[in-house]
Design a protein around this motif. Structure first.
Motif, PDB file in Angstrom:
ATOM      1  N   SER A  51       0.831  -1.198   0.000  1.00  0.00           N
ATOM      2  CA  SER A  51       0.000   0.000   0.000  1.00  0.00           C
ATOM      3  C   SER A  51       0.867   1.250   0.000  1.00  0.00           C
ATOM      4  O   SER A  51       2.087   1.198   0.125  1.00  0.00           O
ATOM      5  CB  SER A  51      -0.916   0.003   1.228  1.00  0.00           C
ATOM      6  N   ASN A  56       0.219  -2.068   4.487  1.00  0.00           N
ATOM      7  CA  ASN A  56      -0.447  -3.305   4.077  1.00  0.00           C
ATOM      8  C   ASN A  56       0.326  -3.960   2.940  1.00  0.00           C
ATOM      9  O   ASN A  56       0.776  -3.278   2.009  1.00  0.00           O
ATOM     10  CB  ASN A  56      -1.869  -3.040   3.619  1.00  0.00           C
ATOM     11  N   THR A 103      -3.732  -2.142  -1.728  1.00  0.00           N
ATOM     12  CA  THR A 103      -3.120  -3.285  -2.402  1.00  0.00           C
ATOM     13  C   THR A 103      -4.138  -3.917  -3.340  1.00  0.00           C
ATOM     14  O   THR A 103      -5.345  -3.832  -3.094  1.00  0.00           O
ATOM     15  CB  THR A 103      -2.653  -4.338  -1.389  1.00  0.00           C
TER      16      THR A 103
END
Length: 123
Positions: A51, A56, A103
Motif C-alpha cells: 500500500s 499493508n 493493495t
C-alpha cells in the motif's frame, strides 16, 4: 509516470536476490505498488503488492513466506526481497502503480507499468 525495475540476474536455487522498482518524481507516492511476473509462455501473474504507506502487503500463495515487499517513499523505491528462490520463480518481473492507495492482486487495478527485469534461477 515512469517505473523501472532493476536488479535481476542469474542465481542458483536457494539463493536470495533483491530487485528494485524506481519511480519517477511524477509517480505518486500516495499509490500502492505491485509486483507481477511473467514466465516464458505463461500469463503475467501477481506476486506481491504494498500500500501507499507500506502498512499493508499481500502476496501470492506461491511466494508467501519467501518474498517480502517494502518501500522507501522518500527515495521513491519499492523493493522485492526474494529468498529461497526456486527454478519456478524464473520470470521477467514487473512493477506497476496501483490506481489507488491500497493493495490489489488483479492487473486491471494497475495503470502504469515499468520495464521488467529478468530473474533466472538455475537448479
Amino acid at each position: 509516470v515512469q517505473l523501472q525495475a532493476s536488479g535481476g540476474g542469474l542465481v542458483q536455487a536457494g539463493d536470495s536476490l533483491r530487485i528494485s522498482c524506481a519511480a519517477s518524481k511524477r509517480t505518486s507516492s500516495n499509490n500502492g505498488v505491485g509486483w507481477f511476473r511473467q514466465a516464458a509462455g505463461k500469463e503475467r501473474e501477481f506476486v506481491a503488492a504494498i500500500s501507499w504507506n507500506g502498512g499493508n502487503t499481500v502476496y501470492s500463495d506461491s511466494v508467501k513466506g519467501r518474498f517480502t515487499v517494502s518501500r522507501d517513499r522518500v527515495k521513491n523505491l519499492v523493493y522485492l526481497q526474494m529468498n529461497s528462490l526456486k527454478p519456478e520463480d524464473t520470470a521477467i518481473y514487473y512493477c506497476a502503480q496501483n490506481r489507488g492507495a491500497g493493495t490489489a492482486t488483479i492487473r486491471d487495478s494497475y495503470n502504469y507499468w515499468g520495464q521488467g527485469t529478468l530473474v533466472t534461477v538455475s537448479s
